[in-house]
Design an enzyme around this catalytic site. Structure first.
Site, PDB file in Angstrom:
ATOM      1  N   ARG A   1       5.435  14.225  -2.602  1.00 53.92           N
ATOM      2  CA  ARG A   1       4.305  14.329  -2.153  1.00 53.92           C
ATOM      3  C   ARG A   1       3.519  15.717  -2.758  1.00 53.92           C
ATOM      4  O   ARG A   1       3.641  16.745  -1.981  1.00 53.92           O
ATOM      5  CB  ARG A   1       4.045  14.132  -0.709  1.00 53.92           C
ATOM      6  CG  ARG A   1       4.562  12.504  -0.397  1.00 53.92           C
ATOM      7  CD  ARG A   1       5.133  12.590   1.094  1.00 53.92           C
ATOM      8  NE  ARG A   1       3.730  12.467   1.750  1.00 53.92           N
ATOM      9  CZ  ARG A   1       3.404  11.265   2.438  1.00 53.92           C
ATOM     10  NH1 ARG A   1       3.826  10.313   2.256  1.00 53.92           N
ATOM     11  NH2 ARG A   1       2.312  11.154   3.321  1.00 53.92           N
TER      12      ARG A   1
ATOM     13  N   ASN B   1      -6.073   2.073   9.369  1.00 56.44           N
ATOM     14  CA  ASN B   1      -6.538   1.818   8.182  1.00 56.44           C
ATOM     15  C   ASN B   1      -5.758   0.436   7.617  1.00 56.44           C
ATOM     16  O   ASN B   1      -6.505  -0.195   6.661  1.00 56.44           O
ATOM     17  CB  ASN B   1      -6.441   2.681   7.069  1.00 56.44           C
ATOM     18  CG  ASN B   1      -7.433   3.874   7.365  1.00 56.44           C
ATOM     19  OD1 ASN B   1      -8.292   3.764   8.221  1.00 56.44           O
ATOM     20  ND2 ASN B   1      -7.217   4.961   6.771  1.00 56.44           N
TER      21      ASN B   1
ATOM     22  N   ASP C   1       0.702  -1.140   0.075  1.00 57.71           N
ATOM     23  CA  ASP C   1      -0.135  -0.195  -0.039  1.00 57.71           C
ATOM     24  C   ASP C   1       0.809   1.458  -0.037  1.00 57.71           C
ATOM     25  O   ASP C   1       1.844   1.186   0.668  1.00 57.71           O
ATOM     26  CB  ASP C   1      -0.882   0.239   1.254  1.00 57.71           C
ATOM     27  CG  ASP C   1      -1.928   0.996   1.238  1.00 57.71           C
ATOM     28  OD1 ASP C   1      -2.139   1.450   0.066  1.00 57.71           O
ATOM     29  OD2 ASP C   1      -2.390   1.544   2.120  1.00 57.71           O
ATOM     30  N   LYS C   2       0.449   2.281  -0.786  1.00 54.36           N
ATOM     31  CA  LYS C   2       1.306   3.469  -0.993  1.00 54.36           C
ATOM     32  C   LYS C   2       1.169   4.285   0.123  1.00 54.36           C
ATOM     33  O   LYS C   2       0.502   5.225   0.022  1.00 54.36           O
ATOM     34  CB  LYS C   2       0.993   3.894  -2.366  1.00 54.36           C
ATOM     35  CG  LYS C   2       2.229   5.147  -2.665  1.00 54.36           C
ATOM     36  CD  LYS C   2       1.673   5.967  -4.164  1.00 54.36           C
ATOM     37  CE  LYS C   2       2.779   6.640  -4.408  1.00 54.36           C
ATOM     38  NZ  LYS C   2       2.275   7.333  -5.904  1.00 54.36           N
ATOM     39  N   THR C   3       2.006   4.286   1.241  1.00 53.01           N
ATOM     40  CA  THR C   3       2.123   5.323   2.237  1.00 53.01           C
ATOM     41  C   THR C   3       3.500   5.357   2.654  1.00 53.01           C
ATOM     42  O   THR C   3       4.364   5.351   1.846  1.00 53.01           O
ATOM     43  CB  THR C   3       1.246   5.023   3.376  1.00 53.01           C
ATOM     44  OG1 THR C   3       1.599   3.670   3.839  1.00 53.01           O
ATOM     45  CG2 THR C   3      -0.204   4.778   3.188  1.00 53.01           C
TER      46      THR C   3
ATOM     47  N   GLU D   1       1.951  18.528   7.330  1.00 51.10           N
ATOM     48  CA  GLU D   1       1.543  19.785   7.499  1.00 51.10           C
ATOM     49  C   GLU D   1       2.745  20.371   8.419  1.00 51.10           C
ATOM     50  O   GLU D   1       2.922  21.442   8.089  1.00 51.10           O
ATOM     51  CB  GLU D   1       0.466  19.518   8.663  1.00 51.10           C
ATOM     52  CG  GLU D   1      -0.924  19.032   7.767  1.00 51.10           C
ATOM     53  CD  GLU D   1      -1.705  20.019   7.159  1.00 51.10           C
ATOM     54  OE1 GLU D   1      -2.846  20.149   7.933  1.00 51.10           O
ATOM     55  OE2 GLU D   1      -1.506  20.689   6.141  1.00 51.10           O
TER      56      GLU D   1
ATOM     57  N   LYS E   1     -10.323  14.683   0.299  1.00 47.55           N
ATOM     58  CA  LYS E   1      -8.961  14.581  -0.216  1.00 47.55           C
ATOM     59  C   LYS E   1      -8.345  16.241  -0.201  1.00 47.55           C
ATOM     60  O   LYS E   1      -7.657  16.508  -1.166  1.00 47.55           O
ATOM     61  CB  LYS E   1      -8.786  14.233  -1.538  1.00 47.55           C
ATOM     62  CG  LYS E   1      -8.991  12.542  -1.325  1.00 47.55           C
ATOM     63  CD  LYS E   1      -8.384  12.042  -2.841  1.00 47.55           C
ATOM     64  CE  LYS E   1      -8.791  10.269  -2.737  1.00 47.55           C
ATOM     65  NZ  LYS E   1     -10.017   9.979  -2.278  1.00 47.55           N
TER      66      LYS E   1
ATOM     67  N   PHE F   1      -9.423  17.918   6.649  1.00 46.91           N
ATOM     68  CA  PHE F   1      -9.217  17.048   5.478  1.00 46.91           C
ATOM     69  C   PHE F   1     -10.144  15.636   5.936  1.00 46.91           C
ATOM     70  O   PHE F   1      -9.974  15.148   7.199  1.00 46.91           O
ATOM     71  CB  PHE F   1      -7.718  16.908   5.549  1.00 46.91           C
ATOM     72  CG  PHE F   1      -7.187  15.508   4.627  1.00 46.91           C
ATOM     73  CD1 PHE F   1      -7.221  15.794   3.166  1.00 46.91           C
ATOM     74  CD2 PHE F   1      -7.349  14.261   5.183  1.00 46.91           C
ATOM     75  CE1 PHE F   1      -6.809  14.634   2.379  1.00 46.91           C
ATOM     76  CE2 PHE F   1      -6.976  13.099   4.282  1.00 46.91           C
ATOM     77  CZ  PHE F   1      -6.851  13.468   3.041  1.00 46.91           C
TER      78      PHE F   1
ATOM     79  N   LYS G   1      -6.439  23.626   0.148  1.00 42.76           N
ATOM     80  CA  LYS G   1      -5.150  22.966  -0.467  1.00 42.76           C
ATOM     81  C   LYS G   1      -5.702  21.524  -0.593  1.00 42.76           C
ATOM     82  O   LYS G   1      -6.525  21.038   0.193  1.00 42.76           O
ATOM     83  CB  LYS G   1      -3.798  22.950   0.322  1.00 42.76           C
ATOM     84  CG  LYS G   1      -4.024  22.370   1.736  1.00 42.76           C
ATOM     85  CD  LYS G   1      -2.735  22.646   2.171  1.00 42.76           C
ATOM     86  CE  LYS G   1      -2.817  22.020   3.850  1.00 42.76           C
ATOM     87  NZ  LYS G   1      -1.525  22.186   4.516  1.00 42.76           N
TER      88      LYS G   1
END
Length: 929
Positions: free
Chosen positions: A540, A670, A330-332, A445, A492, A487, A511
């Site tokens: 990112r 998640n 998974d892409k994190t 952030e 998104k 968010f 944003k």
């Protein structure tokens, strides 16, 4: 306090564990007025209690066919017509297997009990007339908390002067970043998640007062928890399949024996007796040996100093680490160091990288240090005649607007801590830079706000309704927060509406991801292309935009927004519709690019996995919002980052995509369902999240450790278990073949060849230690396995335990069993007891020599096991006079007969092994020679 009003029950809470929402009234200080009984606030992760433990464990064992089969065999010995020997010959092995299982389950239950007791005994303050300390399990009504929250509560008050508090949800979703919570006001009809404190969250700032609303089994964390499935590895499925084949062979042999008697007399009883007589074909000790081997493999993995911190949470599937064909990711950000660095600011016509950030800083300084102004905007000043000055003025304005938007549109809060010289109150009053720490729910952030500080615009203060920025000249710019739209994974994007106190201007900043912002901002011809370019560099990307609002526009929006929030039906949809009415034709300000640094040796590790034949698949959601699979080739892209991986061993034509998609800014929680659904889940403990690694079968501290976990431990575990299972089956088939030969010679009589302690000792003290010592064997050194990952590829075909190797071992067992039995029958001297002595001794020696024949690398414990088993047998001969003639075994005749039979049964196999290694050596032997 009534938790349900006209607007319905709170979305973030449950309603008494039922499907239909029900109101709940909490009486502060008047528990006698309760009209319902609520569960005790205790956590119980145990599978059994004191009364259900033994019945439950036995049921879980005997619900499987083969365990039930051995139980029926043992029970049949109470029937006189079916009895073949002493009762203990059947009950002792079965009791040993059950005892190992019961002890293992009891140890696990005790560990769960200790963990639950520790959690349920945490101390907190309960607010009563006098106030007192009590345990978490007695949580009721109102309580005072300054550490872990004991139950699901409504946040009422805090000791912090700004009225809010920060908390950490590391035990819920694995994130260690601080999250903001707001107290519940009595006039608020609807409660939001920000008004709630869930059990296990840690209060990170101050002390809070809250009302306990849900306890025990009604806790949100308990009701959201699903029991993870019990994983069965491919290796265990293959062993079960082989065992079923053995059961079929058992039935066939028994029927053949009765058929050769022409089904004479009470043939059905004879079938049952033969089933009991040849029951050794199915080794009862196979499951115990494999389970004990798994425990050894898990212990070796934990003790490996080259992969420190590795945790084995599922000791039932270590062999599957040696059978991985696909690695689903998974892409994190856990493949990375989770240390965000601001890399790029793109304004469309110009881009600023790390080497040109001083230009951004000069633009900001020029804006705030011009003598004719005290604050922006610059466009309110007279135009400068010079063309070059006009260009610079326009560029400075664009840079300033972009930096200001980044400095205002976020959920970051500056927190001031004492540094030993300045106390906290003074640091907060004077905005001391050395004492300031930024807290947010996302490290991205924080990276953005730290960058704005580095170029001159510093976030120095924030509360629920205002924000303060400090300019390069030391001026404080005050902004009022009118609205904030957090968010979410669905939207998104995040937005904020602020009013500049110096000018009264109202601005809506937003944003978000390019896929959603592209339809919100004004038309442009560079957004999509530049987002793609920055993404290919591994950054990112966020798109930043703004929209200026007049006072009338904002008042109209606020009226519609409040009305939508008070709606009874479709509240969420109506709120989203009102917000979307603002998200139109916004001015595109800039793109930001943040890089998350890769961990050490990520690229070599991915290259090693590829060379080992493991296909790496990246599960990600494309712009069309469909799940796409991209098989990574030799080139390792920096944007390929993963939080956890799900290891699959399905065939290429049948890849089971059971992992649900998770957005790239998701939290560790998640990943839990994804990693629990994987056939073999490996979690990486990152700085931000640990929940996924806690739910994984194996957790490692760095991604590079995955290479050694698979190439060394996975490979060794699979090959060792394959050898162990084959030897246990070989051991059982040998004695069963001897029994079949013996019965055939003596007119197909259902008479046991070995009785009493001989049959028990054969599979325990006489052969168990050498056979089990195979769990220490290895064909190559760990350094060689890491250097040549192609060795791992050989295992993907499953050759160590295939039908071919199984058939070879069956033939070996039949050959050796027949040689030993026929040799004993040919060489015995007229007494049956001599047959037993010769054949049983030859059988024991054959098993010990076969173990020695199979071992690739000798370990000192293997030598000890061989000598110990042989010594135990020799020593026990003194006590086996009921079955063996003690005087006969001391004669020279006995020795030469046993030697000849053993050599005939083993020597041909040694010759074949030598010839095979000489003319067709395995791949690993070329590396060790």
């Amino acid at each position: 306090m009534d938790s349900k009003h006209r607007g319905g029950c709170c979305e973030c809470l449950r309603c008494c564990g039922r499907r239909d929402p029900r109101p709940r009234t909490v009486w502060l200080g008047h528990p006698e007025k309760r009209d319902q009984r609520y569960p005790r606030n205790v956590i119980n992760n145990q599978k059994y209690n004191f009364f259900t433990f033994l019945p439950g464990v036995l049921f879980n064992q005997f619900k499987y066919f083969f365990n039930l089969y051995f139980l029926l065999l043992a029970c049949s010995q109470f029937v006189v017509e079916m009895r073949l020997g002493a009762l203990y010959t059947y009950w002792v092995p079965l009791g040993f297997v059950l005892a190992v299982t019961v002890i293992r389950e009891a140890a696990e239950e005790i560990r769960c009990y200790v963990r639950d007791k520790e959690v349920n005994s945490q101390i907190y303050s309960k607010l009563t007339a006098r106030g007192r300390l009590c345990g978490s399990s007695t949580a009721r009504a109102c309580c005072l908390v300054n550490q872990r929250v004991p139950a699901d509560m409504i946040f009422l008050r805090t000791s912090e002067k700004n009225g809010s508090c920060f908390l950490r949800t590391d035990q819920l979703d694995g994130e260690t970043d601080w999250k903001l919570r707001l107290p519940k006001h009595w006039y608020i009809i609807k409660m939001w998640l920000s008004n709630c404190l869930l059990k296990h969250v840690l209060i990170a700032s101050g002390t809070v007062v809250g009302v306990v609303l849900y306890t025990g089994r009604e806790l949100r964390s308990v009701m959201n928890t699903s029991n993870p499935r019990s994983k069965i590895g491919l290796f265990d499925l293959e062993v079960n399949c082989l065992t079923k084949i053995l059961f079929g062979a058992l039935v066939v042999v028994s029927l053949v024996m009765v058929a050769l008697q022409h089904f004479a007399g009470r043939w059905y009883l004879q079938i049952i007796r033969f089933l009991l007589l040849f029951s050794n074909i199915i080794p009862i000790s196979l499951r115990v040996n494999l389970d004990m081997g798994k425990i050894v493999y898990s212990w070796v993995i934990r003790r490996d100093s080259k992969i420190p911190g590795t945790v084995v949470r599922s000791s039932t599937i270590p062999e599957q680490l040696g059978r991985i064909s696909y690695l689903l990711t998974d892409k994190t950000g856990t493949l990375t160091q989770n240390e965000m660095v601001f890399k790029r600011l793109h304004l469309g016509t110009v881009a600023y990288g790390l080497d040109s950030m001083d230009e951004v800083q000069s633009h900001i300084f020029s804006i705030y240090t011009q003598p004719s102004l005290s604050f922006p905007p610059l466009l309110s000043q007279p135009l400068i005649a010079s063309a070059s000055s006009l260009v610079r003025k326009t560029m400075s304005s664009r840079v300033h607007e972009a930096v200001k938007a980044i400095a205002l549109c976020h959920n970051v809060t500056p927190v001031y801590e004492s540094n030993g010289v300045t106390d906290q109150a003074e640091a907060e009053r004077h905005y001391e830079d050395s004492c300031r720490v930024y807290q947010a729910s996302s490290p991205d952030e924080v990276a953005l706000v730290q960058w704005t500080e580095s170029v001159g615009l510093t976030l120095v203060g924030r509360d629920q309704s205002s924000m303060q920025l400090r300019t390069p000249g030391g001026h404080i710019l005050n902004f009022t927060i009118l609205q904030i739209f957090p968010f979410t994974y669905e939207s998104k994007r995040m937005g904020i509406i602020v009013r500049d106190e110096s000018t009264g201007e109202i601005t809506f900043y937003m944003k978000g991801a390019d896929v959603v912002m592209a339809g919100i901002v004004q038309y442009n011809d560079w957004l999509e292309e530049e987002c793609g370019n920055m993404a290919r560099e591994g950054l990112r990307v966020l798109v930043v935009a703004k929209k200026s609002l007049t006072e009338e526009q904002y008042q109209d929006f606020e009226a519609r927004y409040v009305q939508a929030k008070l709606s009874v039906h479709d509240r969420s949809l109506k709120v989203a519709t009102v917000i979307e009415s603002l998200e139109m034709e916004m001015e595109l300000l800039c793109l930001t690019g943040v890089e998350d640094q890769l961990q050490a040796d990520v690229r070599p590790t991915l290259e090693t996995l590829r060379n080992a034949g493991i296909k790496i698949l990246d599960l990600k959601k494309g712009k069309n919002k469909r799940l796409s699979i991209q098989i990574q080739a030799v080139k390792v892209d920096k944007m390929f980052c993963l939080w956890l991986f799900c290891l699959k061993y399905k065939s290429e034509q049948n890849i089971e995509l059971c992992c649900k998609y998770k957005s790239r800014e998701g939290d560790g929680g998640n990943d839990v369902s994804m990693i629990q659904e994987a056939d073999c889940g490996v979690g990486v403990e990152g700085k931000e999240g640990k929940q996924a690694s806690l739910a994984a079968d194996f957790s490692i501290t760095q991604f590079k450790h995955l290479g050694r976990l698979l190439m060394v431990h996975g490979r060794n575990s699979y090959k060792r278990s394959a050898a162990l299972s084959q030897f246990v089956i070989h051991r059982s088939l040998c004695i069963s073949t001897m029994q079949a030969v013996f019965s055939s010679v003596f007119y197909f009589a259902s008479v046991p060849l070995y009785q009493g302690f001989l049959i028990i000792g054969y599979s325990t003290i006489y052969t168990m230690f050498p056979v089990f010592s195979l769990v220490l064997d290895k064909d190559v050194k760990s350094e060689v396995a890491m250097l040549y990952p192609e060795l791992y590829k050989d295992l993907l075909k499953g050759r160590p335990l295939s039908y071919k190797t199984f058939l070879i071992w069956v033939l070996i067992s039949i050959y050796q069993g027949s040689i030993i039995m026929y040799g004993a029958l040919l060489l015995f001297e007229s007494e049956f007891v001599h047959i037993v002595a010769i054949s049983f001794t030859s059988l024991i020696l054959t098993e010990l020599l076969m173990v020695a024949l199979t071992i690739q690398t000798w370990h000192w414990l293997m030598i000890v096991a061989e000598l110990l088993s042989l010594s135990c047998y020799i020593a026990s001969l003194v006590f086996l006079h009921e079955f063996i003639d003690v005087y006969f075994i001391a004669t020279l005749s006995f020795l030469w007969k046993v030697t000849v039979i053993t050599l005939v049964s083993c020597l041909p196999l040694y010759v074949l092994k030598y010839l095979r290694r000489r003319f067709s050596p395995p791949s690993y032997s070329k590396l060790t020679s």
